[in-house]
Design a protein around this motif. Structure first.
Motif, short mmCIF file in Angstrom:
data_model
loop_
_atom_site.label_atom_id
_atom_site.label_comp_id
_atom_site.label_asym_id
_atom_site.label_seq_id
_atom_site.Cartn_x
_atom_site.Cartn_y
_atom_site.Cartn_z
N ARG A 1 50.45 40.11 41.34
CA ARG A 1 49.28 40.71 41.69
C ARG A 1 49.31 42.16 42.39
NH1 ARG A 1 44.23 38.72 43.99
NH2 ARG A 1 44.60 36.78 43.11
N GLY A 2 50.39 42.44 43.09
CA GLY A 2 50.69 43.82 43.73
C GLY A 2 51.04 44.87 42.79
N ASP A 3 51.39 44.40 41.51
CA ASP A 3 52.10 45.69 40.57
C ASP A 3 51.31 46.67 40.35
OD1 ASP A 3 53.87 43.38 40.11
OD2 ASP A 3 53.74 43.20 38.14
N GLY B 1 54.12 45.82 57.78
CA GLY B 1 53.35 47.06 57.78
C GLY B 1 52.01 46.81 58.91
N GLN B 2 51.89 48.11 59.47
CA GLN B 2 50.71 48.15 60.52
C GLN B 2 49.82 49.21 59.96
OE1 GLN B 2 50.76 46.24 63.55
NE2 GLN B 2 52.55 44.89 62.75
N ALA B 3 48.51 48.83 60.15
CA ALA B 3 47.37 49.58 59.91
C ALA B 3 46.19 48.78 60.47
CB ALA B 3 47.22 49.79 58.27
N ASP B 4 45.10 49.81 60.50
CA ASP B 4 43.81 49.31 61.12
C ASP B 4 42.96 48.31 60.44
OD1 ASP B 4 44.44 50.71 63.32
OD2 ASP B 4 43.10 52.55 62.85
N MET B 5 43.31 48.51 58.88
CA MET B 5 42.30 47.90 58.16
C MET B 5 42.95 47.46 56.79
SD MET B 5 39.19 50.07 56.16
CE MET B 5 38.38 50.88 57.54
N LEU B 6 42.51 46.34 56.48
CA LEU B 6 43.09 45.92 55.14
C LEU B 6 42.07 46.20 53.96
CD1 LEU B 6 44.79 43.73 53.13
CD2 LEU B 6 43.14 42.04 53.92
N TYR B 7 43.04 46.80 52.94
CA TYR B 7 42.15 47.20 51.67
C TYR B 7 42.48 45.72 50.87
CZ TYR B 7 41.14 48.60 47.03
OH TYR B 7 40.60 48.43 45.65
N PHE B 8 41.26 44.85 50.67
CA PHE B 8 41.43 43.77 50.00
C PHE B 8 41.05 44.03 48.49
CE2 PHE B 8 40.20 39.74 48.00
CZ PHE B 8 41.06 38.88 48.51
N VAL B 9 41.90 43.96 47.66
CA VAL B 9 41.71 44.51 46.26
C VAL B 9 40.93 43.66 45.48
CG1 VAL B 9 43.01 45.59 44.33
CG2 VAL B 9 43.91 45.63 46.42
N GLY B 10 41.27 42.26 45.55
CA GLY B 10 40.55 41.48 44.54
C GLY B 10 41.30 41.08 43.16
N CYS B 11 40.94 40.06 42.63
CA CYS B 11 41.89 39.83 41.29
C CYS B 11 41.56 40.68 40.01
CB CYS B 11 40.98 38.56 40.83
SG CYS B 11 41.65 36.84 41.75
N ALA B 12 40.05 41.30 40.03
CA ALA B 12 39.81 42.16 38.89
C ALA B 12 40.53 43.39 39.08
CB ALA B 12 38.30 42.47 39.01
N ALA B 13 40.44 44.15 40.09
CA ALA B 13 41.24 45.42 40.19
C ALA B 13 42.74 45.33 40.51
CB ALA B 13 40.83 46.18 41.50
N SER B 14 43.09 43.95 40.56
CA SER B 14 44.57 43.82 40.72
C SER B 14 45.25 43.52 39.50
CB SER B 14 44.97 42.65 41.63
OG SER B 14 44.67 42.82 42.94
N TYR B 15 44.64 42.96 38.70
CA TYR B 15 45.20 42.52 37.35
C TYR B 15 44.57 43.24 36.31
CZ TYR B 15 47.25 38.59 39.67
OH TYR B 15 48.22 37.73 40.37
N ASP B 16 43.46 43.48 36.05
CA ASP B 16 42.90 44.10 34.79
C ASP B 16 43.23 45.60 34.74
OD1 ASP B 16 39.94 43.92 32.91
OD2 ASP B 16 40.95 45.80 33.13
N THR B 17 43.88 46.00 33.70
CA THR B 17 44.84 47.20 33.65
C THR B 17 43.59 48.38 33.58
OG1 THR B 17 44.69 46.95 31.34
CG2 THR B 17 46.67 46.48 32.37
N ARG B 18 42.55 48.22 33.06
CA ARG B 18 41.51 49.28 33.28
C ARG B 18 40.81 49.25 35.06
NH1 ARG B 18 38.48 52.32 35.10
NH2 ARG B 18 36.66 53.06 34.38
N LEU B 19 40.71 48.16 35.49
CA LEU B 19 40.12 48.26 36.65
C LEU B 19 41.14 48.53 37.73
CD1 LEU B 19 37.86 45.11 36.25
CD2 LEU B 19 37.33 47.46 35.90
N GLN B 20 42.29 48.59 37.46
CA GLN B 20 43.40 48.93 38.53
C GLN B 20 43.11 50.44 38.94
OE1 GLN B 20 47.15 48.12 36.49
NE2 GLN B 20 47.04 45.78 37.07
N ASN B 21 42.45 51.07 38.26
CA ASN B 21 42.27 52.50 38.50
C ASN B 21 41.22 52.50 39.56
OD1 ASN B 21 42.67 55.36 37.90
ND2 ASN B 21 40.51 55.53 37.18
N VAL B 22 40.67 51.58 39.80
CA VAL B 22 39.61 51.46 40.86
C VAL B 22 40.75 51.11 42.25
CG1 VAL B 22 37.84 50.25 42.12
CG2 VAL B 22 37.72 50.61 39.73
N ALA B 23 41.55 50.33 42.21
CA ALA B 23 42.48 50.24 43.36
C ALA B 23 43.31 51.66 43.74
CB ALA B 23 43.20 48.97 43.07
#
Ligand code: SF4
Ligand code: SF4
Length: 660
Positions: free
Chosen positions: A394-396, A410-432
């Motif tokens: 998922r994190g690749d 790690g520490q930060a103010d906000m979580l960027y939750f990516v979701g399945c589509a932008a995590s796995y779909d090679t085209r949509l990973q560009n959004v992440a």
């Protein structure tokens, strides 16, 4: 002194009383049957009640807002408003007359004159409303309006009641020349033109008017006119958040549908407005939310209505499950859950929730689940994603990026939750990746969960697999609690909707204690806020005509229309034009409700291709959207429809990353 005679020259009044008793008995029996059917629907434990009922009633019941809004030329809205209010005031007038006649006489002198004039006015309102409704139904027809013989009988039956009411009054006035001074302008106008045996005319028309009125009362609970009662009840309940039913609770609930569903079935007037907005219907796939409602209404009425009381004596009676007898076939799987039908329905009937329940029933029953849906659910169960890829990958997408991993200390103010589509779909990973780049450049303190992120559960929820939703909610709240997450930003409107609206309901229902109090924002809200503060500026111009496609889950589901447009307008040399259907009227990309993972249904035109043609029609060179599913569907459609060279499709984060 001016006063109203209730019967005057009418003999055998006992016949009227007998008919009235029968009509009232039928009305009461019909209402009892319908409410008994409502009560066969289950109510989930601890379900939140309606919220903001008064504004909804004022707008959608009293002002007929959605009827007028969805009518196009407004004629249907005006017609319904006039006939509804004409009917209501005539009904009140009849009640007052009954009180005056049987309880305490008060319709005298000035009171009677006011009463009489008002009744004349509202009678005319109703007649004008009915005539306009007839014009809208049979002459200048609304698109795809469906009418049958019963609609004709109801419309002209009501018109006959209103017209005979005036004629009764006119014949009575004409029989007493002194009455020509009565405060009934319409009655006096007609009376002045009557001659012959007006007393006989009065007697005949009085009985015709009485018979029609009593028939109307008796029929009301047995047909679509029952929406007079069920409609406002549904509008009130539509303000309540969705009911959440846990798996354990489901075992204890008898019946297929909730009480809210039962009320919705009875409220539906089969006006067909939902079908005219349904992308599946428009594309020729054949889904009809109206049809599903009407089929299920017939089913529950057969199952729990009068026929059920005498059981097998009636051949048609059924007590089987809805999946076998009413909703076999693929229709429920065609729904993209776009919410266009709910937005359009004058009574805010939640077809979406009804269809979701049908899907749940089909999954429970097991044999009517399309192969691709079954595989997707299996993948969610096994891999925690619908792509049949290992959870550990998922994190690749973030490999090589300088980004904080909140699941790894790690520490930060906000979580960027990516979701399945932008995590796995090679085209949509560009959004992440674009999101990481943009937030990084804007000095936003954020991190990701990498391989430890979990599916948000949206897909399982829309497909009706409640067990997987519960697991996802529990798992994510646990992770958020462990990692101290208080604020989430998503690029996926589906995750956004889940975390913002659905998670708090599940949290309460499941008694989850950790991980609550989340602030959830969509990435376009974050960008718009930064643009507003002057922190987001673009160093490059675009120099193109663009259009924005409102994702259903960001727009209609969550009401976010302006933030993405604010960001787009901030780009130098950009020509933003709107497609014909935009904002709450936006047309779906066809990818929601799990459709991305299903086989295509036979259609005359693909839903997404219809949408890209709308972009071409306004001369757009780029379609900008803010949802990975929309991006994927529209990009594919631009290729299959032959617009690949003329139309680019981009996520707003991709465009921002290119121009910032
Ligand atoms: S669901 Fe609403 S819009 Fe659709 S037919 Fe019924 S009343 Fe009309
Ligand atoms: S939610 Fe959308 S796709 Fe589903 S029935 Fe309603 S309009 Fe059709």
């Amino acid at each position: 002194m001016a006063a109203r005679e209730a019967f005057w020259n009418i003999g055998h009044v006992w016949v009227f009383y007998a008919l009235a008793a029968i009509a009232v008995a039928l009305f009461a029996a019909g209402c009892w049957r319908n409410i008994r059917i409502w009560r066969k629907g289950w109510v989930a434990k601890g379900s939140p009640g309606p919220r903001g009922v008064l504004p909804a009633m004022l707008k959608d019941v009293l002002a007929n807002r959605k009827i007028a809004r969805g009518d196009g030329i407004g004629l249907g809205g005006l017609a319904h408003f006039l006939l509804m209010w004409g009917f209501v005031f005539l009904f009140v007038g009849t009640v007052l007359l009954t009180i005056d006649h049987y309880v305490v006489g008060f319709l005298e002198g000035a009171v009677y004159r006011g009463y009489s004039r008002a009744l004349d006015a509202f009678g005319m309102w109703m007649i004008v409303g009915l005539l306009l409704a007839g014009v809208r139904r049979y002459v200048i027809k609304r698109r795809k309006m469906v009418s049958d013989g019963l609609d004709f009988v109801i419309l002209f039956g009501l018109l006959a009641i209103a017209v005979t009411g005036f004629l009764v009054e006119a014949f009575r006035i004409a029989s007493f020349p002194a009455s020509l001074a009565e405060p009934s302008p319409v009655g006096v106008f007609i009376a002045a033109r009557l001659s012959g045996d007006t007393e006989l005319g009065h007697r005949v028309l009085w009985w015709v008017h009485a018979a029609l009125s009593l028939a109307f009362i008796a029929y009301l609970p047995f047909g679509k006119l029952f929406h007079l009662i069920a409609g406002p009840v549904n509008v009130a309940w539509a303000t309540a958040p969705p009911e959440i039913v846990t798996l354990d609770e489901r075992e204890t609930l008898a019946g297929d549908f909730s009480r809210r569903h039962m009320i919705a079935f009875d409220a539906c007037t089969r006006c067909n407005r939902c079908d005219t907005k349904c992308p599946s219907n428009i594309s020729g796939e054949g889904l009809s939310p109206r049809g599903i409602n009407q089929t299920l209404k017939a089913h529950v009425h057969e199952k729990y209505g009068f026929a059920s009381l005498i059981g097998g004596l009636l051949k048609k009676h059924t007590d089987g499950p809805a999946t076998e007898q009413a909703i076999a076939g693929d229709d429920a799987w065609m729904c993209t859950t776009c919410r266009a039908c709910v937005e359009e329905c004058p009574l805010t009937i939640d077809n979406l929730d009804i269809i979701r329940q049908v899907r749940t029933l089909k999954i429970e029953e097991g044999t009517q689940v399309p192969t691709m849906v079954a595989k997707t659910l299996e993948s969610l169960f096994t891999h925690d994603n619908p792509y049949q890829l290992p959870a550990g990958k998922r994190g690749d997408w973030a490999e090589g990026l300088d980004v904080v991993d909140l699941s790894d200390g790690g520490q930060a103010d906000m979580l960027y939750f990516v979701g399945c589509a932008a995590s796995y779909d090679t085209r949509l990973q560009n959004v992440a990746r674009s999101t990481v780049e943009v937030l990084g450049k804007l000095d936003v303190s954020f991190g990701i969960m990498g391989a430890n992120e979990s599916c948000c559960g949206d897909l399982a929820r829309r497909l009706g697999e409640d067990g997987l939703v519960e697991e996802a909610v529990i798992r994510n709240y646990e992770t958020f609690a462990n990692c101290g997450i208080g604020e989430i930003v998503t690029t996926c409107p589906h995750s956004f909707k889940m975390f913002k609206d659905d998670y708090p309901l599940y949290r309460e229902k499941l008694g989850i204690t950790g991980g609550g109090g989340l602030t959830v924002r969509h990435s376009t809200q974050v960008l718009a806020a930064l643009a507003g503060e002057g922190k987001l500026t673009f160093s490059r111009a675009l120099g193109k005509r663009v259009t924005y496609h409102d994702p259903c889950y960001l727009g209609r589901h969550c009401g976010i229309y302006e933030p993405p447009r604010q960001v787009i307008r901030a780009i130098p040399e950009i020509d933003l034009v709107e497609m014909k259907r935009n904002r709450r009227n936006s047309f779906c990309c066809g990818g929601g409700g799990g459709r991305t993972w299903m086989e295509e249904f036979p259609a005359t035109e693909k839903i997404a291709e219809i949408r890209v043609k709308e972009a071409i029609d306004v001369g757009a060179e780029v379609v900008i959207t803010a949802c990975p599913f929309c991006l994927s569907m529209l990009e594919d459609a631009a290729k299959t429809a032959g617009y690949e060279d003329r139309l680019e499709v981009k996520d707003i984060m991709e465009l921002t990353a290119e121009l910032i």
